[in-house]
Design a protein around this motif. Sequence first.
Motif, short mmCIF file in Angstrom:
data_model
loop_
_atom_site.label_atom_id
_atom_site.label_comp_id
_atom_site.label_asym_id
_atom_site.label_seq_id
_atom_site.Cartn_x
_atom_site.Cartn_y
_atom_site.Cartn_z
N GLU A 1 0.88 -1.18 0.00
CA GLU A 1 0.00 0.00 0.00
C GLU A 1 0.90 1.22 0.00
N ASP B 1 -4.26 12.43 -9.90
CA ASP B 1 -3.51 12.39 -8.64
C ASP B 1 -2.53 11.21 -8.66
N ASP B 2 -1.81 11.04 -7.56
CA ASP B 2 -0.76 10.03 -7.52
C ASP B 2 -1.32 8.61 -7.65
N GLU B 3 -2.51 8.37 -7.09
CA GLU B 3 -3.14 7.05 -7.23
C GLU B 3 -3.36 6.75 -8.71
N HIS B 4 -3.85 7.77 -9.41
CA HIS B 4 -4.12 7.63 -10.84
C HIS B 4 -2.83 7.35 -11.61
N LEU C 1 -0.13 5.92 -10.57
CA LEU C 1 0.31 4.53 -10.35
C LEU C 1 -0.60 3.55 -11.09
N ALA C 2 -1.92 3.83 -11.08
CA ALA C 2 -2.86 2.92 -11.73
C ALA C 2 -2.60 2.85 -13.23
#
Lengths: 164, 143
Positions: free
Chosen positions: B29, B113-116, B118-119
Motif C-alpha cells: 500500500e 492524482d498520484d493514485e491515478h 500509479l494505476a
Amino acid sequence: MTTTGEWVLLSYRLPREPSGPRTTLWRRLRRLGVAQLADGVVALPADARTRESLEWLADDVLEAGGTAGIWTARPATAAQERELAAGMAAARAEEYRELTGQAAAALGAPEAEQARTLRRLRGEWRAIGRRDFFPPAEKDAAAAALSALAEAVAPTGARVGSAR
Amino acid sequence: MRWATRAGVHVDRAACAWLIRRFVDPGAEFVFVTDPADVPADATPFDMRGAALGHVGGDCSFETVLRVHGLDDPVLWRIGEIVHEADLDDGRFDAPEAPGLDVLLRGLSMTGDDEHTLAVSGPLFDGLYEFTRRRLLLGREPA
C-alpha cells in the motif's frame, strides 16, 4: 509593484580532499544549469523538479562529508532577479552558439558524418533545453541551424515518401 | 506492508512503486506525503531524502531498490537503466526510451492524482518489462 519569483538555493561546503566528489558535484551542477551566487551557493528557479534535483545533490554533499542546505528565496529586487536571469541566459546563449557553429560546419561534411553529427547535436540541444530557464535569442538560430542540417541529411521531400 | 514516498509522483517513484508491488511486496500500500516528517511509523520510505531506498552513489531509487532487495533479473536492470536516464539524464546509459517515458509520466502527473499515476503507469511498466524481456531473449527488437 513588480514581484520576484521563488528560487531554490543550495548552499554547500565540501572538504578540499578528496577531489572526486567536488568534481562530480561540479559536473552535476553544470548539467542543471545553476546560477553560481557565491562560493558554495547556487540557485535555480524553484519548481518541484529543480528543488528535487538540488535536494539529491545536497545528500551527495553530506555523504561526502560536507555540509549542505536547501533554501527557498526571493530576490529582494526585480533588478537583482533580472541580473540572475540574464547571467543564466548568457550561459545558455554561449552553448547555443557553439551548437549553431557545429551544425553549420557539418553542412560541408560527408553524408554519413552529417547524420552522426545531427544525432549528437540533437541530444545536445535537448540537454541545453532542459537547463534553459530563460531562453535567449540564440536558441532560434540554433534551431534553424539544426533544421538546415536535418534537411541536408534527409530532405523534406524524400522524408515524406519514406516515412513509416 | 505500507510504503511511503513524496507526493507528486514522477518516473522514478512510479517505477519504484511498480517494482515494489510486482517483485517485492504484492500487497504493498502506498502513502504519499509532502513532508518527510509525515511518513507513518509503519511505512518504509522510498525515493525521499534520507531514506535508505533513495539516490545512492549516483544511482536512482529504482536501482537502489533492485540492489537492496537483491533483484538480479537482467530485464529489471535494463529497465533500471531506462528509469535512471529518464530521471537523472546523466548519460551513464544509452536509453533512447528514457525521454519518452519521462514525458509520459510527467503528463500523467498533470492530469490525475498520484493514485491515478500509479494505476495508469503500472500496465505501462508491465508492457515495458515484456518488451525488454523479449528483446533480451532475441538479442534484437521483438516484432
